[in-house]
Design an enzyme around this catalytic site. Structure first.
Site, PDB file in Angstrom:
ATOM      1  N   CYS A  60       0.890  -1.230  -0.081  1.00 49.59           N
ATOM      2  CA  CYS A  60       0.114   0.082   0.043  1.00 49.59           C
ATOM      3  C   CYS A  60       0.837   1.305   0.069  1.00 49.59           C
ATOM      4  O   CYS A  60       1.850   1.096   0.754  1.00 49.59           O
ATOM      5  CB  CYS A  60      -0.943  -0.082   1.237  1.00 49.59           C
ATOM      6  SG  CYS A  60      -2.099   1.437   1.256  1.00 49.59           S
TER       7      CYS A  60
ATOM      8  N   HIS B 193     -10.227   1.146   1.327  1.00 47.19           N
ATOM      9  CA  HIS B 193      -9.707   2.505   1.804  1.00 47.19           C
ATOM     10  C   HIS B 193     -10.808   3.698   1.946  1.00 47.19           C
ATOM     11  O   HIS B 193     -11.074   4.582   2.823  1.00 47.19           O
ATOM     12  CB  HIS B 193      -8.765   2.991   0.742  1.00 47.19           C
ATOM     13  CG  HIS B 193      -7.311   2.668   0.857  1.00 47.19           C
ATOM     14  ND1 HIS B 193      -6.579   3.073   2.165  1.00 47.19           N
ATOM     15  CD2 HIS B 193      -6.451   1.858   0.055  1.00 47.19           C
ATOM     16  CE1 HIS B 193      -5.224   2.669   1.875  1.00 47.19           C
ATOM     17  NE2 HIS B 193      -5.415   2.008   0.800  1.00 47.19           N
TER      18      HIS B 193
ATOM     19  N   HIS C 227      -8.754  -4.043  -2.331  1.00 45.98           N
ATOM     20  CA  HIS C 227      -7.974  -3.240  -1.299  1.00 45.98           C
ATOM     21  C   HIS C 227      -8.248  -1.832  -1.430  1.00 45.98           C
ATOM     22  O   HIS C 227      -8.355  -0.979  -0.292  1.00 45.98           O
ATOM     23  CB  HIS C 227      -6.695  -3.414  -2.118  1.00 45.98           C
ATOM     24  CG  HIS C 227      -5.323  -2.647  -1.147  1.00 45.98           C
ATOM     25  ND1 HIS C 227      -4.359  -3.217  -0.704  1.00 45.98           N
ATOM     26  CD2 HIS C 227      -5.309  -1.270  -1.103  1.00 45.98           C
ATOM     27  CE1 HIS C 227      -3.771  -2.269   0.062  1.00 45.98           C
ATOM     28  NE2 HIS C 227      -4.113  -1.100  -0.241  1.00 45.98           N
ATOM     29  N   GLU C 228      -8.528  -1.285  -2.709  1.00 47.47           N
ATOM     30  CA  GLU C 228      -9.016   0.246  -2.815  1.00 47.47           C
ATOM     31  C   GLU C 228     -10.095   0.706  -2.200  1.00 47.47           C
ATOM     32  O   GLU C 228     -10.364   1.609  -1.783  1.00 47.47           O
ATOM     33  CB  GLU C 228      -8.938   0.723  -4.489  1.00 47.47           C
ATOM     34  CG  GLU C 228      -7.512   0.500  -4.856  1.00 47.47           C
ATOM     35  CD  GLU C 228      -6.331   1.217  -4.086  1.00 47.47           C
ATOM     36  OE1 GLU C 228      -6.572   2.319  -3.697  1.00 47.47           O
ATOM     37  OE2 GLU C 228      -5.424   0.561  -3.961  1.00 47.47           O
TER      38      GLU C 228
HETATM   39 ZN   LIG Z   1      -3.569   1.000  -0.114  1.00 43.96          ZN
END
Ligand SMILES: [Zn+2]
Length: 174
Positions: free
Chosen positions: A89, A135, A131-132
């Protein structure tokens, strides 16, 4: 254009729940262009979520596996299967850890003009999307690991316990 500064672990913006985008005008386009520029001219990142440049809005840009996507207000419609693979990340530079994710996701989002699109991806691209999108809810990949797991810095040959990182920036409690 100038690159935006990447928010690092410990910055509270990475723990906020981002707000949906409601207007698809110039200001949004300028923000997405800044994200794209920052990603493409940065350190081999695959993708970037708006909170990582300290903007708490539901926007993701992905430049990975030969594909480029801009996703506004993305939602996972369906996910299936399971895979374990290594993630890194931009907000935790130099570190990587192994995370369990769905193998396949179907995701609906809007483009910068507000037009709705749906795509389905598997494998590494599905990891990247999940993953995004995490966020946008203030979730980091280390949150999905056990506290006594390790993340590794391959360049320095060091490792850090996930629990030590989470003391710097605890998981969201909701
Ligand atoms: Zn990330």
């Amino acid at each position: 254009m100038k690159k935006a500064t990447i928010a690092l672990l410990g910055d509270p913006v990475l723990r906020e729940k981002s707000r949906p985008v409601t207007a698809f005008h110039k200001k949004l386009h300028a923000l997405i262009d800044t994200m794209k520029f920052t990603l493409i001219n940065g350190e081999d990142g695959a993708a970037l979520a708006a909170p990582q440049i300290s903007v708490s809005k539901r926007i993701v840009v992905i430049n990975y596996c030969g594909e480029y996507h801009e996703m506004v207000n993305p939602e996972i419609l369906e996910s299936s299967g399971e895979q374990n693979d290594i993630e890194g990340c931009l907000s935790l530079p130099g570190l990587s850890g192994t995370v369990r994710r769905a193998e396949t996701v179907r995701v609906r989002f809007r483009d910068r003009h507000g037009k709705e699109r749906t795509i389905e991806r598997s494998g590494r691209m599905a990891i990247c999307i999940q993953h995004e999108m995490d966020h946008l809810d203030g979730v980091l990949y280390i949150d999905r690991m056990d506290d006594d797991d390790f993340v590794y810095n391959d360049e320095k040959g060091t490792k850090i316990a996930v629990g030590d990182l989470l003391r710097i920036s605890p998981r969201r409690q909701d």
